[in-house]
Design a protein around this motif. Structure first.
Motif, PDB file in Angstrom:
ATOM      1  N   PRO A   1      -9.805  21.534  -4.970  1.00 12.55           N
ATOM      2  CA  PRO A   1     -10.675  22.356  -5.684  1.00 12.55           C
ATOM      3  C   PRO A   1     -10.201  23.215  -6.904  1.00 12.55           C
ATOM      4  O   PRO A   1      -8.815  23.275  -6.996  1.00 12.55           O
ATOM      5  CB  PRO A   1     -11.257  23.322  -4.405  1.00 12.55           C
ATOM      6  N   LEU A   2     -11.144  23.732  -7.547  1.00 15.28           N
ATOM      7  CA  LEU A   2     -10.587  24.504  -8.914  1.00 15.28           C
ATOM      8  C   LEU A   2     -10.063  25.890  -8.047  1.00 15.28           C
ATOM      9  O   LEU A   2     -10.599  26.324  -7.145  1.00 15.28           O
ATOM     10  CB  LEU A   2     -11.633  25.108  -9.672  1.00 15.28           C
ATOM     11  N   LEU A   3      -8.966  26.370  -8.832  1.00 16.51           N
ATOM     12  CA  LEU A   3      -8.379  27.748  -7.932  1.00 16.51           C
ATOM     13  C   LEU A   3      -9.389  28.737  -7.996  1.00 16.51           C
ATOM     14  O   LEU A   3     -10.036  29.054  -8.998  1.00 16.51           O
ATOM     15  CB  LEU A   3      -7.180  28.037  -8.833  1.00 16.51           C
ATOM     16  N   ASN A   4      -9.527  29.426  -6.840  1.00 20.24           N
ATOM     17  CA  ASN A   4     -10.523  30.419  -6.770  1.00 20.24           C
ATOM     18  C   ASN A   4      -9.979  31.415  -5.898  1.00 20.24           C
ATOM     19  O   ASN A   4      -9.502  31.069  -4.682  1.00 20.24           O
ATOM     20  CB  ASN A   4     -11.944  29.944  -6.223  1.00 20.24           C
ATOM     21  N   GLN A   5      -9.396  32.784  -6.052  1.00 20.03           N
ATOM     22  CA  GLN A   5      -8.890  33.393  -5.281  1.00 20.03           C
ATOM     23  C   GLN A   5      -9.597  33.944  -4.358  1.00 20.03           C
ATOM     24  O   GLN A   5      -9.105  34.528  -3.237  1.00 20.03           O
ATOM     25  CB  GLN A   5      -8.253  34.609  -6.094  1.00 20.03           C
ATOM     26  N   ASP A   6     -11.059  33.821  -4.439  1.00 26.16           N
ATOM     27  CA  ASP A   6     -11.845  34.145  -3.115  1.00 26.16           C
ATOM     28  C   ASP A   6     -11.812  33.239  -2.154  1.00 26.16           C
ATOM     29  O   ASP A   6     -12.243  33.468  -0.900  1.00 26.16           O
ATOM     30  CB  ASP A   6     -13.335  34.208  -3.613  1.00 26.16           C
ATOM     31  N   GLU A   7     -11.193  31.910  -2.422  1.00 27.51           N
ATOM     32  CA  GLU A   7     -10.803  31.064  -1.355  1.00 27.51           C
ATOM     33  C   GLU A   7      -9.284  30.623  -1.138  1.00 27.51           C
ATOM     34  O   GLU A   7      -9.250  29.679  -0.574  1.00 27.51           O
ATOM     35  CB  GLU A   7     -11.674  29.791  -1.567  1.00 27.51           C
ATOM     36  N   GLU A   8      -8.588  31.402  -1.285  1.00 28.91           N
ATOM     37  CA  GLU A   8      -7.279  31.137  -1.453  1.00 28.91           C
ATOM     38  C   GLU A   8      -6.578  31.290  -0.035  1.00 28.91           C
ATOM     39  O   GLU A   8      -5.832  30.500   0.517  1.00 28.91           O
ATOM     40  CB  GLU A   8      -6.504  32.313  -2.431  1.00 28.91           C
ATOM     41  N   PHE A   9      -7.094  32.356   0.821  1.00 32.47           N
ATOM     42  CA  PHE A   9      -6.530  32.426   2.054  1.00 32.47           C
ATOM     43  C   PHE A   9      -7.655  32.554   3.028  1.00 32.47           C
ATOM     44  O   PHE A   9      -8.669  33.567   2.878  1.00 32.47           O
ATOM     45  CB  PHE A   9      -5.744  33.957   2.341  1.00 32.47           C
ATOM     46  N   PRO A  10      -8.012  31.754   3.989  1.00 32.27           N
ATOM     47  CA  PRO A  10      -7.085  30.670   4.221  1.00 32.27           C
ATOM     48  C   PRO A  10      -7.400  29.490   3.092  1.00 32.27           C
ATOM     49  O   PRO A  10      -8.483  29.420   2.654  1.00 32.27           O
ATOM     50  CB  PRO A  10      -7.256  29.836   5.611  1.00 32.27           C
ATOM     51  N   ALA A  11      -6.213  28.908   2.879  1.00 28.55           N
ATOM     52  CA  ALA A  11      -6.101  27.657   1.764  1.00 28.55           C
ATOM     53  C   ALA A  11      -6.991  26.663   2.076  1.00 28.55           C
ATOM     54  O   ALA A  11      -6.997  26.317   3.378  1.00 28.55           O
ATOM     55  CB  ALA A  11      -4.739  27.157   1.346  1.00 28.55           C
ATOM     56  N   PRO A  12      -7.846  26.094   1.116  1.00 29.84           N
ATOM     57  CA  PRO A  12      -8.545  24.953   1.645  1.00 29.84           C
ATOM     58  C   PRO A  12      -7.544  23.609   1.996  1.00 29.84           C
ATOM     59  O   PRO A  12      -6.502  23.507   1.644  1.00 29.84           O
ATOM     60  CB  PRO A  12      -9.347  24.367   0.281  1.00 29.84           C
ATOM     61  N   VAL A  13      -8.224  22.595   2.877  1.00 23.96           N
ATOM     62  CA  VAL A  13      -7.431  21.466   3.529  1.00 23.96           C
ATOM     63  C   VAL A  13      -6.742  20.812   2.364  1.00 23.96           C
ATOM     64  O   VAL A  13      -5.656  20.555   2.564  1.00 23.96           O
ATOM     65  CB  VAL A  13      -8.498  20.729   4.162  1.00 23.96           C
TER      66      VAL A  13
ATOM     67  N   ASP B   1      -1.628  25.643 -10.983  1.00 24.60           N
ATOM     68  CA  ASP B   1      -2.080  26.809 -10.537  1.00 24.60           C
ATOM     69  C   ASP B   1      -1.962  27.082  -8.921  1.00 24.60           C
ATOM     70  O   ASP B   1      -1.511  27.947  -8.598  1.00 24.60           O
ATOM     71  CB  ASP B   1      -3.210  27.247 -11.163  1.00 24.60           C
ATOM     72  N   TRP B   2      -2.323  26.029  -8.471  1.00 21.66           N
ATOM     73  CA  TRP B   2      -2.351  26.086  -6.809  1.00 21.66           C
ATOM     74  C   TRP B   2      -1.046  26.263  -6.425  1.00 21.66           C
ATOM     75  O   TRP B   2      -0.541  26.819  -5.392  1.00 21.66           O
ATOM     76  CB  TRP B   2      -3.158  25.029  -6.032  1.00 21.66           C
ATOM     77  N   LEU B   3      -0.123  25.419  -6.892  1.00 20.34           N
ATOM     78  CA  LEU B   3       1.391  25.528  -6.505  1.00 20.34           C
ATOM     79  C   LEU B   3       2.028  26.605  -6.823  1.00 20.34           C
ATOM     80  O   LEU B   3       3.037  26.797  -6.339  1.00 20.34           O
ATOM     81  CB  LEU B   3       2.144  24.286  -7.156  1.00 20.34           C
ATOM     82  N   SER B   4       1.719  27.197  -7.807  1.00 25.10           N
ATOM     83  CA  SER B   4       2.282  28.608  -8.195  1.00 25.10           C
ATOM     84  C   SER B   4       1.862  29.878  -7.259  1.00 25.10           C
ATOM     85  O   SER B   4       2.576  30.827  -7.417  1.00 25.10           O
ATOM     86  CB  SER B   4       1.856  28.958  -9.603  1.00 25.10           C
ATOM     87  N   ARG B   5       0.699  29.733  -6.547  1.00 26.63           N
ATOM     88  CA  ARG B   5       0.253  30.800  -5.775  1.00 26.63           C
ATOM     89  C   ARG B   5       0.762  30.836  -4.500  1.00 26.63           C
ATOM     90  O   ARG B   5       1.685  29.847  -3.888  1.00 26.63           O
ATOM     91  CB  ARG B   5      -1.278  30.530  -5.396  1.00 26.63           C
ATOM     92  N   PRO B   6       1.270  32.031  -3.897  1.00 21.46           N
ATOM     93  CA  PRO B   6       2.007  32.080  -2.716  1.00 21.46           C
ATOM     94  C   PRO B   6       1.294  31.602  -1.570  1.00 21.46           C
ATOM     95  O   PRO B   6      -0.282  31.553  -1.244  1.00 21.46           O
ATOM     96  CB  PRO B   6       2.150  33.571  -2.513  1.00 21.46           C
ATOM     97  N   VAL B   7       2.129  30.760  -0.426  1.00 27.81           N
ATOM     98  CA  VAL B   7       1.580  30.197   0.716  1.00 27.81           C
ATOM     99  C   VAL B   7       1.334  31.502   1.763  1.00 27.81           C
ATOM    100  O   VAL B   7       0.044  31.475   2.277  1.00 27.81           O
ATOM    101  CB  VAL B   7       2.667  29.380   1.271  1.00 27.81           C
ATOM    102  N   ILE B   8       2.418  32.318   1.717  1.00 31.51           N
ATOM    103  CA  ILE B   8       2.046  33.589   2.423  1.00 31.51           C
ATOM    104  C   ILE B   8       1.425  34.786   1.188  1.00 31.51           C
ATOM    105  O   ILE B   8       2.326  35.012   0.567  1.00 31.51           O
ATOM    106  CB  ILE B   8       3.189  33.951   3.137  1.00 31.51           C
ATOM    107  N   GLU B   9       0.406  35.215   1.571  1.00 28.19           N
ATOM    108  CA  GLU B   9      -0.357  36.123   0.857  1.00 28.19           C
ATOM    109  C   GLU B   9       0.668  37.334   0.456  1.00 28.19           C
ATOM    110  O   GLU B   9       1.535  37.986   1.256  1.00 28.19           O
ATOM    111  CB  GLU B   9      -1.381  36.972   1.709  1.00 28.19           C
ATOM    112  N   GLY B  10       0.832  37.388  -0.936  1.00 29.43           N
ATOM    113  CA  GLY B  10       1.689  38.454  -1.452  1.00 29.43           C
ATOM    114  C   GLY B  10       3.335  38.047  -1.679  1.00 29.43           C
ATOM    115  O   GLY B  10       3.698  38.862  -2.413  1.00 29.43           O
ATOM    116  N   ASP B  11       3.805  36.903  -0.924  1.00 24.93           N
ATOM    117  CA  ASP B  11       4.942  36.507  -1.330  1.00 24.93           C
ATOM    118  C   ASP B  11       5.014  35.398  -2.123  1.00 24.93           C
ATOM    119  O   ASP B  11       5.072  34.387  -1.396  1.00 24.93           O
ATOM    120  CB  ASP B  11       5.570  36.371   0.069  1.00 24.93           C
ATOM    121  N   TYR B  12       5.304  35.676  -3.205  1.00 22.83           N
ATOM    122  CA  TYR B  12       5.245  34.424  -4.247  1.00 22.83           C
ATOM    123  C   TYR B  12       6.638  33.622  -4.225  1.00 22.83           C
ATOM    124  O   TYR B  12       6.608  32.461  -4.632  1.00 22.83           O
ATOM    125  CB  TYR B  12       5.216  35.048  -5.772  1.00 22.83           C
TER     126      TYR B  12
END
Length: 182
Positions: free
Chosen positions: A43-55, A90-101
Motif C-alpha cells: 500500500p502507499l505509505l500512510n502514517q495513519d496505517e503504519e502501526f501495526p504495519a499492513p501484512v 519509504d516503507w523500508l525507511s520507516r521504523p519497525v519499532i515505533e520511534g526507533d529508526y
C-alpha cells in the motif's frame, strides 16, 4: 548461504529492468541464494496505517531484513525513479519499532543498482536513487550497469550488447567481492 534480493523498479512482469536483473540473477545464483521481491501489493505509505504495519509491509520488511544485499533495477520516469520503488523505499525507511529508526528494514543494506532506460541509460534515476539510499546509510556499490535502450525501446525482449554484458559482469563481480568480504 548469503542472500541477494532482486528488486525491479517496474511492476510490469517483463519490464526491461526485470530482464536486466535476470541476467545478474542467473550469474549470481550459482554462488548465492537469490530471489525476486514481489511488492506489487504494497500500500502507499500512510502514517495513519503504519502501526501495526499492513501484512504486505511486514512480508516485504522480512524479506529485505533477511537479505545480505539488494540489487535494484530502476527504470527512469521523468528523470527519476518509479513511484513503486519510491514507495517501497519509504516503507523500508520507516521504523519497525515505533520511534526507533535504527530498526528500519532497509537501513545499512549493501545495494547494487542498474537501469535499462531511454537514451540516458537511467543516469538520472540512478543518481537520485543512490542519494536516497545513502541517506539510509546503505552501502551502494560504485559499479553500476546502465543500458541505454534507444531503438531497443520498441522491442519486448532486452538483448544486451558485449559492452553491457561486460559492465553487468563487472558489477556482479563487485557485489560478489563485497558480499564475501562481509
Amino acid at each position: 548461504m548469503k542472500k541477494i534480493l532482486f528488486i525491479s523498479g517496474s511492476l510490469r512482469s517483463e519490464s526491461y529492468n526485470t530482464q536486466l536483473l535476470r541476467y545478474a540473477f542467473d550469474k549470481l545464483s550459482k554462488s548465492f541464494d537469490c530471489s525476486f521481491l514481489d511488492y506489487g501489493d504494497l500500500p502507499l505509505l500512510n502514517q495513519d496505517e503504519e502501526f501495526p504495519a499492513p501484512v504486505a509491509v511486514k512480508r516485504v520488511r522480512k524479506a529485505v531484513g533477511e537479505a545480505d544485499a539488494l540489487w535494484i533495477g530502476s527504470p527512469e520516469y521523468n528523470h527519476s525513479y518509479s513511484a513503486a520503488v519510491k514507495n517501497l523505499i519509504d516503507w523500508l525507511s520507516r521504523p519497525v519499532i515505533e520511534g526507533d529508526y535504527s530498526t528500519a528494514a532497509g537501513r545499512g543494506k549493501l545495494v547494487a543498482l542498474s537501469s535499462a532506460a531511454g537514451s540516458s541509460g537511467g543516469s538520472f534515476s540512478l543518481s537520485k536513487l543512490r542519494e536516497l539510499l545513502e541517506m539510509l546509510d546503505c552501502e551502494v556499490l560504485e559499479e553500476q550497469t546502465q543500458v541505454a535502450l534507444g531503438a531497443r525501446f520498441s522491442k519486448s525482449e532486452l538483448i544486451l550488447n558485449e559492452d553491457e554484458i561486460a559492465q553487468l559482469e563487472k558489477e556482479c563481480a563487485a557485489l560478489f567481492k563485497a558480499l564475501n568480504g562481509r
